[in-house]
Scaffold this motif. Sequence first.
Motif, PDB file in Angstrom:
ATOM      1  N   GLY A 162      -3.371 -16.543   6.664  1.00  0.00           N
ATOM      2  CA  GLY A 162      -2.038 -16.284   7.473  1.00  0.00           C
ATOM      3  C   GLY A 162      -2.252 -15.666   7.979  1.00  0.00           C
ATOM      4  N   GLU A 206      -4.257 -17.951  13.097  1.00  0.00           N
ATOM      5  CA  GLU A 206      -4.301 -19.460  13.580  1.00  0.00           C
ATOM      6  C   GLU A 206      -5.248 -19.991  14.189  1.00  0.00           C
ATOM      7  OE1 GLU A 206      -0.318 -20.859  13.691  1.00  0.00           O
ATOM      8  OE2 GLU A 206       0.419 -19.076  15.450  1.00  0.00           O
ATOM      9  N   THR A 253      -0.608 -14.943  13.311  1.00  0.00           N
ATOM     10  CA  THR A 253       0.536 -15.647  13.410  1.00  0.00           C
ATOM     11  C   THR A 253       1.436 -14.952  13.390  1.00  0.00           C
ATOM     12  OG1 THR A 253       0.183 -15.283  11.094  1.00  0.00           O
ATOM     13  CG2 THR A 253      -1.149 -17.157  11.650  1.00  0.00           C
ATOM     14  N   ARG A 256       4.015 -16.813   4.719  1.00  0.00           N
ATOM     15  CA  ARG A 256       2.935 -17.311   5.174  1.00  0.00           C
ATOM     16  C   ARG A 256       2.399 -16.618   4.028  1.00  0.00           C
ATOM     17  NH1 ARG A 256       1.648 -19.741  10.581  1.00  0.00           N
ATOM     18  NH2 ARG A 256      -0.998 -21.136  10.123  1.00  0.00           N
ATOM     19  N   GLU A 272       0.973 -16.081   0.335  1.00  0.00           N
ATOM     20  CA  GLU A 272       0.987 -17.283  -0.258  1.00  0.00           C
ATOM     21  C   GLU A 272      -0.730 -18.152  -0.541  1.00  0.00           C
ATOM     22  OE1 GLU A 272       0.269 -20.778   3.586  1.00  0.00           O
ATOM     23  OE2 GLU A 272       2.088 -21.252   3.803  1.00  0.00           O
TER      24      GLU A 272
END
Length: 272
Positions: free
Chosen positions: A76, A79, A89, A95, A98
């Motif tokens: 995360g 991207e 990101t 995020r 996660e």
Amino acid sequence: MTSEHALPDGAPAASDPADGPARSRAQVVIDGIRQMITSGELTAGSRLPIERELGARLGVSRGPLREGVRALVILGILETRQGDGTYVTSLDAARLFEPLGMLAELQSPENSVHLLGVRRVLEPEAAAHAALRIGDEELEEAGRILDRGEALLADDEIDLEGTIDVDTEFHRLIATASGNPAFAAIIDALVSRTARARMWRAIHQHDAVHATQREHRAILDALAAHDPDRARIRMQVHVLGVEEFTASQFGGAEGEAEAAASALADDEPAAS
């Protein structure tokens, strides 16, 4: 990847022989990009340098470079945008945490007690923070969630999955109300992944779903009173119940759970 971003002078170029064979070329990429972010050269939303430039500066070929970038995408941190390059990101807590949810999901039932132990450490503090910050709208929403839970309990056949959904929603709301994004992200990952343990307790322990609802109401009362100490204790007792039951079923943590229960017994306030 397209950009004219330059790497910071301090970014590692290639793996030094002194690093030893254990340090893979992909790890060189991960470490280099991580340093670019921590140094401030790249920030949330920044686009990475072009692939050729990034590979040259880190001293790696295309294969390891892409492997390292893929790893950071999974975490995360990066991207990829089709035809537009690779970006950092937003780096928000939800995020970045996660992967913790995946780790929790992969735990065996007997190891779920350890995740519940983590919840017992974190959630009482989140509840204490929430008691100081929670607003009227959030309190009303929490009340509506619990009202929905009570409606489920009124049916002849209790919808256990529905009660677990109510439980999860209630805990998520409190974590968010704490005002701490890290609390909210970690608790969100753990609450949803310990649902099986809570379901097991609901099925096998007499009156567990009704006891849970009563405990939720006591937590809500403490939040509405903006009493952090009471909210902390109420939440600690509540989460401990699931942990203690799970430990008794799968073993490995009975002593710890019983010790915690004994310690809390003296501090628990009278029922609201």
